[in-house]
Design a protein around this motif. Structure first.
Motif, PDB file in Angstrom:
ATOM      1  N   VAL A 142      -2.653   2.712  11.422  1.00 52.27           N
ATOM      2  CA  VAL A 142      -3.693   1.856  10.935  1.00 52.27           C
ATOM      3  C   VAL A 142      -4.830   2.423  10.234  1.00 52.27           C
ATOM      4  CG1 VAL A 142      -5.568   0.195  11.768  1.00 52.27           C
ATOM      5  CG2 VAL A 142      -3.163   0.138  12.903  1.00 52.27           C
ATOM      6  N   GLU A 143      -5.205   3.635  10.881  1.00 45.97           N
ATOM      7  CA  GLU A 143      -6.175   4.473  10.148  1.00 45.97           C
ATOM      8  C   GLU A 143      -5.926   4.784   8.583  1.00 45.97           C
ATOM      9  OE1 GLU A 143      -8.150   7.549  11.755  1.00 45.97           O
ATOM     10  OE2 GLU A 143      -7.329   7.296  13.595  1.00 45.97           O
ATOM     11  N   THR A 144      -4.607   5.182   8.473  1.00 44.66           N
ATOM     12  CA  THR A 144      -4.257   5.630   7.123  1.00 44.66           C
ATOM     13  C   THR A 144      -3.917   4.410   6.164  1.00 44.66           C
ATOM     14  OG1 THR A 144      -2.704   7.199   8.322  1.00 44.66           O
ATOM     15  CG2 THR A 144      -1.938   6.454   5.992  1.00 44.66           C
ATOM     16  N   LEU A 145      -3.557   3.289   6.721  1.00 42.84           N
ATOM     17  CA  LEU A 145      -3.583   2.107   6.076  1.00 42.84           C
ATOM     18  C   LEU A 145      -4.841   1.627   5.584  1.00 42.84           C
ATOM     19  CD1 LEU A 145      -0.663   0.317   7.635  1.00 42.84           C
ATOM     20  CD2 LEU A 145      -0.565   1.256   5.428  1.00 42.84           C
ATOM     21  N   LYS A 146      -5.952   1.804   6.224  1.00 45.60           N
ATOM     22  CA  LYS A 146      -7.232   1.438   5.961  1.00 45.60           C
ATOM     23  C   LYS A 146      -7.702   2.394   4.879  1.00 45.60           C
ATOM     24  CE  LYS A 146      -8.807  -0.491  10.260  1.00 45.60           C
ATOM     25  NZ  LYS A 146      -9.678  -0.618  11.627  1.00 45.60           N
ATOM     26  N   GLN A 155      -0.237  -5.667   6.663  1.00 45.80           N
ATOM     27  CA  GLN A 155      -0.043  -6.378   7.856  1.00 45.80           C
ATOM     28  C   GLN A 155       0.958  -7.706   8.290  1.00 45.80           C
ATOM     29  OE1 GLN A 155      -4.050  -6.732   9.354  1.00 45.80           O
ATOM     30  NE2 GLN A 155      -3.246  -6.353  11.455  1.00 45.80           N
ATOM     31  N   PRO A 156       1.057  -8.317   7.334  1.00 44.15           N
ATOM     32  CA  PRO A 156       2.289  -9.510   7.569  1.00 44.15           C
ATOM     33  C   PRO A 156       3.530  -9.099   7.572  1.00 44.15           C
ATOM     34  CG  PRO A 156       0.606 -10.193   5.972  1.00 44.15           C
ATOM     35  CD  PRO A 156       0.415  -8.729   5.960  1.00 44.15           C
ATOM     36  N   LYS A 157       3.757  -7.618   7.308  1.00 43.83           N
ATOM     37  CA  LYS A 157       5.010  -7.232   7.176  1.00 43.83           C
ATOM     38  C   LYS A 157       5.231  -6.302   8.577  1.00 43.83           C
ATOM     39  CE  LYS A 157       5.444  -7.273   2.364  1.00 43.83           C
ATOM     40  NZ  LYS A 157       6.278  -6.452   1.212  1.00 43.83           N
TER      41      LYS A 157
END
Length: 248
Positions: A142-146, A155-157
């Motif tokens: 999650v940190e990486t995606l942010k 996130q929907p995937k």
């Protein structure tokens, strides 16, 4: 006397008689290295390490509710520190046994490029991550995606795994096109073992420091202290490195 002690240990290992045993909760990402280390530990000391695998967050709940573990090999450093603060762990027994690496992986060859650009392309239907509330590798994902400004877009995937083992399973079985997993799960002897991958740069997320700690119920167990010492030794550290972890 030293020769007699070494002979006794060898005889114990050879005959399958265990000098003692220790109940160990092990973070799911460390499954394969832990199995190899446990086998060598028994061979070298005669002690038996009985391993249970799962998410660090769930182990915390079990331990604080009286689960009979004597030692924890966590996927983070905060959970062992918290258990120490709360009086469940032996003060001074905590140490970092491995530093984890996050990887974006697909079972399909060439699907993931070396720079992780596939995340920006949107050319995938499902992205697997471990539950970020209970699994440190999920939190790192999650940190990486942010950092990439992609969290809202992808996130929907999400296909969320209960732990990092289930996360890998989703990708391996095709239920997700790609996923953020532990490098140790797809890496051995210096290479990615199949599929395609982007090794996430360390600066994309907080360090994944994996700490071990002995619990109060294991304080007087010689097998627990022996395993703690063994994890700091050259043989265990070599195994840990072979699975793509760093050592501090």
């Amino acid at each position: 006397m030293k020769h007699l002690s070494a002979l006794f240990t060898a005889l114990l290992a050879a005959t399958g008689v265990h000098a003692g045993e220790v109940q160990v909760a092990v973070a799911a990402n460390f499954t394969e290295p832990a199995k190899q280390i446990a086998a060598e530990f028994t061979r070298d000391t005669g002690h038996l390490a009985k391993l249970s695998f799962g998410s660090t967050g769930k182990f915390y709940t079990q331990i604080t509710n009286g689960a009979p573990f004597e030692m924890l090999l966590a996927a983070d450093d905060s959970t062992p520190a918290r258990l120490e603060r709360e009086g469940h762990a032996v003060n001074g027994s905590r140490f970092t046994y491995a530093v984890g690496t996050l990887v974006l992986w697909s079972s399909k060859a060439t699907f993931v490029d070396a720079g992780g650009e596939v995340l920006k392309s949107g050319r995938f239907n499902k992205l697997s991550i471990a539950n970020p509330k209970t699994a440190p590798y999920g939190a790192a994902a999650v940190e990486t995606l942010k950092k990439l400004n992609l969290l809202e877009a992808v996130q929907p995937k999400f296909v969320q795994g209960e732990n990092i083992s289930q996360t890998l399973q989703f990708v391996s079985t095709g239920n997700a096109d790609l996923g953020f997993v532990a490098l140790s799960q797809v890496f051995q002897d210096g290479r990615i073992t199949g599929g395609s991958a982007w090794i996430v740069p360390a600066e994309m997320h907080d360090p994944i420091l994996q700490d071990a700690v002995i619990f109060k119920r294991g304080e007087s167990n010689p097998a627990a202290s022996a395993l703690q010492a063994y994890l700091k030794g050259d043989k265990a550290r070599a195994i840990i490195r072979r699975f793509g972890y760093a050592i501090r």
